[in-house]
Design a protein around this motif. Structure first.
Motif, PDB file in Angstrom:
ATOM      1  N   ALA A  93       0.863  -1.196  -0.229  1.00 33.11           N
ATOM      2  CA  ALA A  93       0.012  -0.123  -0.157  1.00 33.11           C
ATOM      3  C   ALA A  93       0.979   1.271  -0.201  1.00 33.11           C
ATOM      4  CB  ALA A  93      -0.989   0.121   1.064  1.00 33.11           C
ATOM      5  N   LEU A  94       1.643   1.372   0.641  1.00 33.98           N
ATOM      6  CA  LEU A  94       2.846   2.776   0.743  1.00 33.98           C
ATOM      7  C   LEU A  94       3.509   2.368  -0.410  1.00 33.98           C
ATOM      8  CD1 LEU A  94       4.489   1.783   4.205  1.00 33.98           C
ATOM      9  CD2 LEU A  94       3.173   3.433   3.510  1.00 33.98           C
ATOM     10  N   ALA A  95       4.141   1.412  -1.052  1.00 31.94           N
ATOM     11  CA  ALA A  95       4.801   1.582  -2.511  1.00 31.94           C
ATOM     12  C   ALA A  95       3.810   2.148  -3.461  1.00 31.94           C
ATOM     13  CB  ALA A  95       5.437   0.365  -3.019  1.00 31.94           C
ATOM     14  N   LYS A  96       2.562   1.750  -3.606  1.00 34.55           N
ATOM     15  CA  LYS A  96       1.872   1.712  -4.702  1.00 34.55           C
ATOM     16  C   LYS A  96       0.649   2.974  -4.387  1.00 34.55           C
ATOM     17  CE  LYS A  96       3.301  -1.804  -6.719  1.00 34.55           C
ATOM     18  NZ  LYS A  96       4.007  -1.821  -8.005  1.00 34.55           N
ATOM     19  N   ASN A  97       0.736   3.669  -3.181  1.00 33.17           N
ATOM     20  CA  ASN A  97      -0.280   4.642  -2.753  1.00 33.17           C
ATOM     21  C   ASN A  97      -1.500   4.283  -2.560  1.00 33.17           C
ATOM     22  OD1 ASN A  97      -0.818   7.175  -1.766  1.00 33.17           O
ATOM     23  ND2 ASN A  97      -1.087   8.209  -3.616  1.00 33.17           N
ATOM     24  N   ALA A  98      -1.819   3.068  -2.625  1.00 38.03           N
ATOM     25  CA  ALA A  98      -3.208   2.216  -2.487  1.00 38.03           C
ATOM     26  C   ALA A  98      -3.973   2.213  -1.300  1.00 38.03           C
ATOM     27  CB  ALA A  98      -3.069   0.948  -2.849  1.00 38.03           C
ATOM     28  N   LYS A  99      -5.299   2.293  -1.567  1.00 37.75           N
ATOM     29  CA  LYS A  99      -5.898   2.129  -0.144  1.00 37.75           C
ATOM     30  C   LYS A  99      -6.004   0.781   0.336  1.00 37.75           C
ATOM     31  CE  LYS A  99      -7.941   6.112  -1.135  1.00 37.75           C
ATOM     32  NZ  LYS A  99      -7.780   7.617  -0.652  1.00 37.75           N
ATOM     33  N   ILE A 100      -6.185   0.926   1.669  1.00 41.20           N
ATOM     34  CA  ILE A 100      -6.295  -0.539   2.272  1.00 41.20           C
ATOM     35  C   ILE A 100      -7.702  -0.663   2.665  1.00 41.20           C
ATOM     36  CG2 ILE A 100      -5.611  -2.029   4.140  1.00 41.20           C
ATOM     37  CD1 ILE A 100      -2.794  -1.048   4.229  1.00 41.20           C
ATOM     38  N   VAL A 101      -8.574  -1.534   2.328  1.00 40.44           N
ATOM     39  CA  VAL A 101     -10.044  -1.409   2.590  1.00 40.44           C
ATOM     40  C   VAL A 101     -10.252  -2.972   3.610  1.00 40.44           C
ATOM     41  CG1 VAL A 101     -12.257  -1.634   1.892  1.00 40.44           C
ATOM     42  CG2 VAL A 101     -10.759  -0.405   0.645  1.00 40.44           C
ATOM     43  N   THR A 102     -10.733  -2.298   4.736  1.00 36.95           N
ATOM     44  CA  THR A 102     -10.940  -3.740   5.674  1.00 36.95           C
ATOM     45  C   THR A 102     -12.187  -3.092   6.487  1.00 36.95           C
ATOM     46  OG1 THR A 102      -9.491  -2.619   7.287  1.00 36.95           O
ATOM     47  CG2 THR A 102      -8.518  -4.571   6.068  1.00 36.95           C
ATOM     48  N   GLY A 103     -12.715  -4.409   7.300  1.00 31.42           N
ATOM     49  CA  GLY A 103     -13.812  -4.102   8.118  1.00 31.42           C
ATOM     50  C   GLY A 103     -13.260  -4.192   9.593  1.00 31.42           C
ATOM     51  N   SER A 104     -14.407  -4.454  10.287  1.00 33.90           N
ATOM     52  CA  SER A 104     -14.170  -4.494  11.866  1.00 33.90           C
ATOM     53  C   SER A 104     -13.412  -3.637  12.572  1.00 33.90           C
ATOM     54  CB  SER A 104     -13.782  -5.861  12.282  1.00 33.90           C
ATOM     55  OG  SER A 104     -14.520  -6.828  11.585  1.00 33.90           O
ATOM     56  N   GLU A 105     -12.522  -3.844  13.275  1.00 37.28           N
ATOM     57  CA  GLU A 105     -11.540  -2.930  13.873  1.00 37.28           C
ATOM     58  C   GLU A 105     -10.061  -2.811  13.418  1.00 37.28           C
ATOM     59  OE1 GLU A 105     -13.295  -1.200  16.217  1.00 37.28           O
ATOM     60  OE2 GLU A 105     -14.810  -2.484  15.718  1.00 37.28           O
ATOM     61  N   MET A 106     -10.193  -3.455  12.130  1.00 36.76           N
ATOM     62  CA  MET A 106      -8.771  -3.483  11.312  1.00 36.76           C
ATOM     63  C   MET A 106      -8.315  -2.102  10.713  1.00 36.76           C
ATOM     64  SD  MET A 106      -8.959  -7.104   9.520  1.00 36.76           S
ATOM     65  CE  MET A 106     -10.787  -7.111   9.077  1.00 36.76           C
ATOM     66  N   GLY A 146       3.163   7.250   5.559  1.00 36.62           N
ATOM     67  CA  GLY A 146       1.891   7.136   4.503  1.00 36.62           C
ATOM     68  C   GLY A 146       0.850   7.961   5.182  1.00 36.62           C
ATOM     69  N   ASP A 147      -0.103   8.024   4.436  1.00 35.15           N
ATOM     70  CA  ASP A 147      -1.389   8.727   4.680  1.00 35.15           C
ATOM     71  C   ASP A 147      -2.342   7.769   5.604  1.00 35.15           C
ATOM     72  OD1 ASP A 147      -3.611  10.157   4.922  1.00 35.15           O
ATOM     73  OD2 ASP A 147      -3.672  10.774   2.805  1.00 35.15           O
ATOM     74  N   PRO A 148      -2.471   8.095   6.601  1.00 31.08           N
ATOM     75  CA  PRO A 148      -3.318   7.250   7.605  1.00 31.08           C
ATOM     76  C   PRO A 148      -4.873   7.107   6.668  1.00 31.08           C
ATOM     77  CG  PRO A 148      -2.997   8.982   8.622  1.00 31.08           C
ATOM     78  CD  PRO A 148      -1.978   9.029   7.722  1.00 31.08           C
ATOM     79  N   LYS A 149      -5.331   8.236   6.258  1.00 31.88           N
ATOM     80  CA  LYS A 149      -6.669   8.080   5.516  1.00 31.88           C
ATOM     81  C   LYS A 149      -6.760   7.065   4.472  1.00 31.88           C
ATOM     82  CE  LYS A 149      -7.512  12.861   6.726  1.00 31.88           C
ATOM     83  NZ  LYS A 149      -7.729  14.321   5.932  1.00 31.88           N
ATOM     84  N   ASN A 150      -5.641   6.326   4.030  1.00 29.51           N
ATOM     85  CA  ASN A 150      -5.525   5.547   2.932  1.00 29.51           C
ATOM     86  C   ASN A 150      -6.008   4.067   3.434  1.00 29.51           C
ATOM     87  OD1 ASN A 150      -4.767   6.782   0.678  1.00 29.51           O
ATOM     88  ND2 ASN A 150      -2.800   6.559   0.688  1.00 29.51           N
ATOM     89  N   SER A 151      -6.137   4.115   4.899  1.00 26.52           N
ATOM     90  CA  SER A 151      -6.865   2.993   5.609  1.00 26.52           C
ATOM     91  C   SER A 151      -8.394   3.094   5.488  1.00 26.52           C
ATOM     92  CB  SER A 151      -6.306   2.767   6.680  1.00 26.52           C
ATOM     93  OG  SER A 151      -6.934   1.585   7.633  1.00 26.52           O
ATOM     94  N   VAL A 152      -9.226   2.432   4.729  1.00 26.40           N
ATOM     95  CA  VAL A 152     -10.578   2.694   4.561  1.00 26.40           C
ATOM     96  C   VAL A 152     -11.409   1.604   5.399  1.00 26.40           C
ATOM     97  CG1 VAL A 152     -12.208   3.044   2.746  1.00 26.40           C
ATOM     98  CG2 VAL A 152     -10.053   3.670   2.346  1.00 26.40           C
ATOM     99  N   LEU A 153     -12.563   2.020   5.783  1.00 26.23           N
ATOM    100  CA  LEU A 153     -13.406   1.144   6.585  1.00 26.23           C
ATOM    101  C   LEU A 153     -14.693   0.854   5.908  1.00 26.23           C
ATOM    102  CD1 LEU A 153     -14.729  -0.208   9.293  1.00 26.23           C
ATOM    103  CD2 LEU A 153     -15.725   1.978   9.643  1.00 26.23           C
ATOM    104  N   ALA A 154     -15.006  -0.296   5.743  1.00 19.45           N
ATOM    105  CA  ALA A 154     -16.227  -1.002   4.989  1.00 19.45           C
ATOM    106  C   ALA A 154     -16.775  -2.098   6.023  1.00 19.45           C
ATOM    107  CB  ALA A 154     -16.010  -1.615   3.651  1.00 19.45           C
ATOM    108  N   ARG A 155     -17.543  -1.500   7.029  1.00 17.62           N
ATOM    109  CA  ARG A 155     -17.994  -2.452   8.048  1.00 17.62           C
ATOM    110  C   ARG A 155     -19.455  -3.153   7.376  1.00 17.62           C
ATOM    111  NH1 ARG A 155     -17.515   0.429  13.599  1.00 17.62           N
ATOM    112  NH2 ARG A 155     -15.143  -0.367  13.014  1.00 17.62           N
TER     113      ARG A 155
END
Length: 320
Positions: free
Chosen positions: A118-131, A144-153
């Motif tokens: 994710a850091l190398a590609k400037n990609a979003k990490i999409v996860t659910g729960s508390e991840m 990196g940008d913490p906003k690139n960690s995206v919630l989909a609960r």
């Protein structure tokens, strides 16, 4: 001249309308050995017809963030926090090791391969729960940008690059190893034989721009949601199902999920925990063979590096 032009236009229209020229979703496995389905193979790249590329569970068979097979990555999907899915360690190069004895000589602790990609590609990490909070901190601590960690609960969705991503139930444990937590707290967790809890594991439902709806099971047992939610609400037409047994559904249970609950048009087998093929052919007596024999819809084996293409109805039309 006008008649010729009209005929030419009609011929061109017929070519464009032909299924071979339709907008398909491409699925490319990134496994341990080219042309094989091996013991630790988890990683799949889904490419939307519009060019958006999603990496599902990078695991241990992607050779770092500079693996030439990755290319552009827009989204990293992580079903749960176990090392064979997030990549606590990984191979040093494509085809290192063997199908039954994969190379895992490169440590990604404490970041994980998912974070490094994710850091190398400037990609979003999409996860659910508390991840998401866990991944946001990892991104931030590495510049990196913490906003690139995206919630989909559960029950909600995120749309990134034209692909809609929703999380669904997966019955599985979801602890973070102390080595990934780090610090004194991580050390104490390991000493106690415990892991940090980050909520429930997840599966995913993806809706692509060509209308294809795909269910990615993650590691799971049999759940009623596979009928009521995955089939009933989302109407998934392509499934990726784990068959590894002991830790997840085995081949018989997975076949029941496909035949009686999800009922997709086709299925990609995953997480077999065995060297399932030799020379690109399924080996006799494997879990993979048992699953294929028990399943009523077409089963596609994810041979590393071999791209398959699926139409909007879940049918494999190229590379099948």
């Amino acid at each position: 001249m006008k008649i010729t032009s009209v005929l030419g236009a009609l011929a061109m229209g017929a070519l464009v309308a032909h299924p071979a020229f339709a907008a398909n979703v491409k699925v490319t496995p990134l496994g341990g050995q080219d042309g094989e389905f091996c013991v630790l193979d988890r990683a799949l790249i889904f490419e939307d017809p519009n060019g958006t590329r999603l990496l599902y569970d990078p695991g241990r068979t992607v050779a770092g963030a500079d693996d030439p097979r990755l290319g552009k990555i827009d989204v990293v999907l992580v079903s749960h926090m176990h090392g064979d899915h997030i990549g606590d360690k990984h191979t040093q190069a494509p085809n290192a090791g063997a199908c039954d004895k994969p190379d895992m000589s490169v440590s990604a602790v404490p970041n994980t391969l998912a974070v490094n990609i994710a850091l190398a590609k400037n990609a979003k990490i999409v996860t659910g729960s508390e991840m998401p909070a866990f991944f946001a901190n990892k991104l931030k601590n590495n510049g990196g940008d913490p906003k690139n960690s995206v919630l989909a609960r559960f029950g909600a969705s995120q749309t990134i690059g034209g692909v809609t991503i929703a999380t669904v139930t997966a019955i599985h444990s979801n602890g973070v190893d102390g080595d990934l937590v780090g610090g004194d707290f991580g050390t104490r967790l390991k000493e106690a034989g415990l892991s940090a809890y980050v909520g429930e594991a997840t599966g995913y439902v993806l809706k692509f721009s060509n209308g294809l709806v795909a269910y990615l099971s993650g590691d799971t047992g049999i759940t009623g949601d596979q009928d009521k939610v995955v089939r009933g609400h989302y109407k998934a037409k392509l499934a990726v199902i784990n068959i590894g047994d002991t830790f997840t559904t085995g081949p018989t249970e997975a076949a029941y999920v496909i035949n009686d609950l999800v009922k997709p048009a086709s299925v990609i087998v995953s997480h077999a925990n065995e060297p399932a093929t030799e020379g690109g052919k399924v080996k006799a007596g494997t879990r993979t063979e048992s699953f294929i024999k028990a399943t009523k819809v077409p089963v596609h084996v994810p041979l590393s590096g071999k791209t398959m293409e699926f139409d909007g109805g879940g049918g494999c039309v190229v590379g099948c």
